[in-house]
Design an enzyme around this catalytic site. Structure first.
Site, mmCIF file in Angstrom:
data_model
loop_
_atom_site.group_PDB
_atom_site.id
_atom_site.type_symbol
_atom_site.label_atom_id
_atom_site.label_comp_id
_atom_site.label_asym_id
_atom_site.label_seq_id
_atom_site.Cartn_x
_atom_site.Cartn_y
_atom_site.Cartn_z
ATOM 1 N N ARG A 1 0.841 -1.208 0.000
ATOM 2 C CA ARG A 1 0.000 0.000 0.000
ATOM 3 C C ARG A 1 0.876 1.258 0.000
ATOM 4 N NH1 ARG A 1 -0.412 4.606 2.708
ATOM 5 N NH2 ARG A 1 0.014 3.489 4.640
ATOM 6 N N ASP A 2 1.586 1.511 1.089
ATOM 7 C CA ASP A 2 2.359 2.752 1.190
ATOM 8 C C ASP A 2 3.483 2.774 0.161
ATOM 9 O OD1 ASP A 2 3.001 5.215 2.213
ATOM 10 O OD2 ASP A 2 3.439 4.540 4.235
ATOM 11 N N HIS B 1 5.203 4.574 12.729
ATOM 12 C CA HIS B 1 5.271 4.447 11.269
ATOM 13 C C HIS B 1 6.317 5.446 10.769
ATOM 14 C CE1 HIS B 1 2.970 4.031 7.295
ATOM 15 N NE2 HIS B 1 3.633 5.155 7.081
ATOM 16 N N HIS C 1 9.027 6.926 8.073
ATOM 17 C CA HIS C 1 9.647 6.995 6.754
ATOM 18 C C HIS C 1 11.117 7.309 7.028
ATOM 19 C CE1 HIS C 1 6.106 6.779 4.015
ATOM 20 N NE2 HIS C 1 5.514 6.895 5.185
ATOM 21 N N CYS D 1 4.375 9.314 0.701
ATOM 22 C CA CYS D 1 3.002 9.774 0.554
ATOM 23 C C CYS D 1 2.960 10.734 -0.630
ATOM 24 C CB CYS D 1 2.541 10.479 1.830
ATOM 25 S SG CYS D 1 0.917 11.234 1.672
ATOM 26 N N ASN E 1 9.476 4.187 3.236
ATOM 27 C CA ASN E 1 9.310 3.798 4.635
ATOM 28 C C ASN E 1 10.583 3.099 5.114
ATOM 29 O OD1 ASN E 1 6.570 3.686 3.274
ATOM 30 N ND2 ASN E 1 5.985 3.476 5.391
HETATM 31 P P1 HMG Z 1 -12.711 14.420 -3.101
HETATM 32 O O1 HMG Z 1 -12.316 14.704 -4.507
HETATM 33 O O2 HMG Z 1 -12.867 15.569 -2.173
HETATM 34 O O3 HMG Z 1 -13.980 13.472 -2.938
HETATM 35 O O4 HMG Z 1 -11.603 13.413 -2.528
HETATM 36 P P2 HMG Z 1 -15.382 13.421 -3.591
HETATM 37 O O5 HMG Z 1 -16.256 12.808 -2.577
HETATM 38 O O6 HMG Z 1 -15.741 14.735 -4.204
HETATM 39 O O7 HMG Z 1 -15.178 12.350 -4.777
HETATM 40 C C1 HMG Z 1 -14.468 12.628 -5.959
HETATM 41 C C2 HMG Z 1 -14.580 11.410 -6.881
HETATM 42 O O8 HMG Z 1 -13.895 10.301 -6.287
HETATM 43 C C3 HMG Z 1 -16.015 10.957 -7.100
HETATM 44 O O9 HMG Z 1 -16.071 10.361 -8.380
HETATM 45 C C4 HMG Z 1 -16.195 9.867 -6.075
HETATM 46 O O10 HMG Z 1 -17.176 8.919 -6.401
HETATM 47 C C5 HMG Z 1 -14.820 9.223 -6.056
HETATM 48 P P3 HMG Z 1 -16.876 11.078 -9.589
HETATM 49 O O11 HMG Z 1 -18.268 11.271 -9.103
HETATM 50 O O12 HMG Z 1 -16.147 12.371 -9.792
HETATM 51 O O13 HMG Z 1 -16.706 10.120 -10.728
HETATM 52 N N1 HMG Z 1 -14.509 8.609 -4.771
HETATM 53 C C6 HMG Z 1 -14.102 7.336 -4.632
HETATM 54 N N2 HMG Z 1 -13.902 6.351 -5.516
HETATM 55 C C7 HMG Z 1 -13.511 5.159 -5.017
HETATM 56 N N3 HMG Z 1 -13.292 4.930 -3.708
HETATM 57 C C8 HMG Z 1 -13.467 5.903 -2.802
HETATM 58 C C9 HMG Z 1 -13.900 7.154 -3.262
HETATM 59 N N4 HMG Z 1 -14.159 8.316 -2.616
HETATM 60 C C10 HMG Z 1 -14.554 9.204 -3.557
HETATM 61 N N5 HMG Z 1 -13.211 5.660 -1.520
HETATM 62 C C11 HMG Z 1 -10.953 11.633 -1.025
HETATM 63 C C12 HMG Z 1 -11.640 12.991 -1.181
HETATM 64 C C13 HMG Z 1 -10.741 11.390 0.433
HETATM 65 C C14 HMG Z 1 -11.820 10.547 -1.652
HETATM 66 C C15 HMG Z 1 -9.600 11.694 -1.791
HETATM 67 O O14 HMG Z 1 -8.916 12.816 -1.348
HETATM 68 C C16 HMG Z 1 -8.737 10.486 -1.583
HETATM 69 O O15 HMG Z 1 -9.083 9.384 -2.029
HETATM 70 N N6 HMG Z 1 -7.569 10.696 -0.940
HETATM 71 C C17 HMG Z 1 -6.657 9.606 -0.667
HETATM 72 C C18 HMG Z 1 -5.260 10.124 -0.661
HETATM 73 C C19 HMG Z 1 -4.299 9.012 -0.321
HETATM 74 O O16 HMG Z 1 -4.586 7.835 -0.534
HETATM 75 N N7 HMG Z 1 -3.118 9.393 0.214
HETATM 76 C C20 HMG Z 1 -2.110 8.440 0.576
HETATM 77 C C21 HMG Z 1 -2.473 7.631 1.760
HETATM 78 S S1 HMG Z 1 -2.149 8.415 3.321
HETATM 79 C C22 HMG Z 1 -0.496 8.093 3.623
HETATM 80 O O17 HMG Z 1 0.209 7.622 2.775
HETATM 81 C C23 HMG Z 1 0.028 8.329 5.014
HETATM 82 C C24 HMG Z 1 0.218 7.030 5.815
HETATM 83 O O18 HMG Z 1 1.103 6.143 5.160
HETATM 84 C C25 HMG Z 1 0.767 7.353 7.220
HETATM 85 C C26 HMG Z 1 1.974 8.301 7.204
HETATM 86 O O19 HMG Z 1 2.979 8.016 6.529
HETATM 87 O O20 HMG Z 1 1.889 9.296 7.883
HETATM 88 C C27 HMG Z 1 -1.120 6.294 5.998
HETATM 89 MG MG MG Z 2 3.278 6.317 5.224
#
Ligand code: HMG
Ligand code: MG
Length: 312
Positions: free
Chosen positions: A17-18, A209, A211, A242, A251
């Site tokens: 995933r990450d 966690h 990096h 990220c 990581n």
């Molecule tokens: P948004 O654009 O504000 O959301 O995104 P929305 O509700 O307006 O939806 C936009 C479109 O996305 C729509 O489609 C939704 O249906 C679709 P359209 O109508 O335009 O065709 N949609 C989805 N599709 C599939 N699955 C879903 C989903 N949700 C909406 N779940 C949202 C808001 C939160 C969805 C977006 O910002 C997002 O997905 N962000 C994820 C970002 C991400 O994955 N970042 C990396 C992970 S975090 C990380 O790495 C840190 C971590 O490792 C810890 C650390 O290191 O600190 C965990």
């Molecule tokens: Mg991370």
């Protein structure tokens, strides 16, 4: 020197995933599944396999449902997947996930960039997801990102980190992973933060966690161990980052973590040789050398051995 070390540590492998979420080139679903299954065969017991996020935001994870449905692992291996909202939760549930991971940030700017929500909106979303997960008897891990430093706001306010950690436990998450998203922390900062978490029951459910952007991840693990932490996240070969945290490198590498813990007499359940095979597979998949130090040391001795054998 370290008189309160645990006998055993839980490693949460987050590479599929990450690690993969950050890959610009599409990784075929079959390759993702092959990597996850190899990781499961290495003795790792907890693997974050994918994320049910918006494919518009993270195209690499668009095959989440297929990965979750097709991957085959021994019953001893538990899997989790990231979900950002109820839509993601419903997809994860429909794909048979028994554990999901919610995520939010400790700073407003990172929250906006990563999930397009304020911290308060993110908390409301977590409340909704946790309620739905509890009703479906699905375990919930929670991530709090940028707990030490934010790429947009600099040093994070620890009072806010502790407030949000307490809030996440109050909402009902089962485990909390505190993220040094851009790999900026030093061991004294880790100890300072953990000293503010005074509830022993919470401490037992906190994961760290790291990096490894600035090479401090293993030193930070040591600080965490010394503060009573027994759960650490890591990624095979040190893949990762990220996409919404500029400057975030990979990581902490799982093999580096597992090697250090094994040398310290702390059980993890993993077979280091098999982990190196997984690292090699991960390199083939992303088509480049990964930063894991133990991986590179082992691969270079394997290559030397093969050369000698071939010349005999
Ligand atoms: P948004 O654009 O504000 O959301 O995104 P929305 O509700 O307006 O939806 C936009 C479109 O996305 C729509 O489609 C939704 O249906 C679709 P359209 O109508 O335009 O065709 N949609 C989805 N599709 C599939 N699955 C879903 C989903 N949700 C909406 N779940 C949202 C808001 C939160 C969805 C977006 O910002 C997002 O997905 N962000 C994820 C970002 C991400 O994955 N970042 C990396 C992970 S975090 C990380 O790495 C840190 C971590 O490792 C810890 C650390 O290191 O600190 C965990
Ligand atoms: Mg991370």
């Amino acid at each position: 020197m370290f008189d309160a070390l645990p006998d055993e540590v839980k490693i949460v492998e987050v590479g599929p995933r990450d690690g993969l979420q950050n890959e610009a080139e599409h990784v075929p679903t079959d390759k993702k599944i092959q990597l996850i299954e190899a990781l499961g065969a290495s003795g790792l017991r907890h693997i974050e396999i994918t994320s049910f996020v918006s494919p518009k935001w993270i195209p690499q994870m668009a095959d989440a449902a297929e990965v979750a449905a097709r991957v085959k692992l021994p019953p001893s291996v538990s899997t989790s997947a990231l979900v950002p909202n109820l839509k993601g939760f419903e997809s994860a549930k429909a794909s048979g996930m028994k554990e999901i991971a919610v995520f939010m940030s400790a700073t407003e700017s990172h929250s906006q960039k990563n999930i397009n929500k304020t911290i308060a909106q993110a908390v409301d979303t977590v409340v909704e997801i946790v309620a739905a997960a509890k009703a479906a008897k699905i375990r919930v891990r929670g991530y709090l990102s940028v707990v030490f430093e934010c790429p947009y706001e600099g040093q994070t306010n620890l009072v806010e980190v502790v407030r949000l950690s307490n809030r996440l436990f109050e909402i009902g998450i089962d485990e909390l992973s505190l993220g040094d998203t851009i790999g900026a922390a030093a061991p004294n900062q880790v100890k300072n933060l953990l000293a503010l978490i005074t509830d022993a029951k919470e401490l037992a459910r906190i994961a760290l966690h790291f990096h490894d952007t600035r090479g401090t991840a293993l030193a930070n693990v040591l600080a965490g161990l010394d503060s009573g932490i027994t759960i650490f996240d890591s990624s095979i070969g040190g893949m990762g980052g990220c996409p919404y945290a500029p400057g975030a490198a990979g990581n902490l590498a799982t093999e580096d973590l597992a090697y250090m813990l094994s040398q310290m007499g702390i059980k993890t359940g993993v077979d280091l040789e098999k982990l190196v095979d997984c690292g090699q597979l991960a390199q083939e998949i992303v088509k480049r050398k990964l930063p894991g130090r133990y991986l590179q040391a082992c691969l270079s001795s394997r290559a030397k051995r093969q050369k000698v054998e071939a010349s005999q």
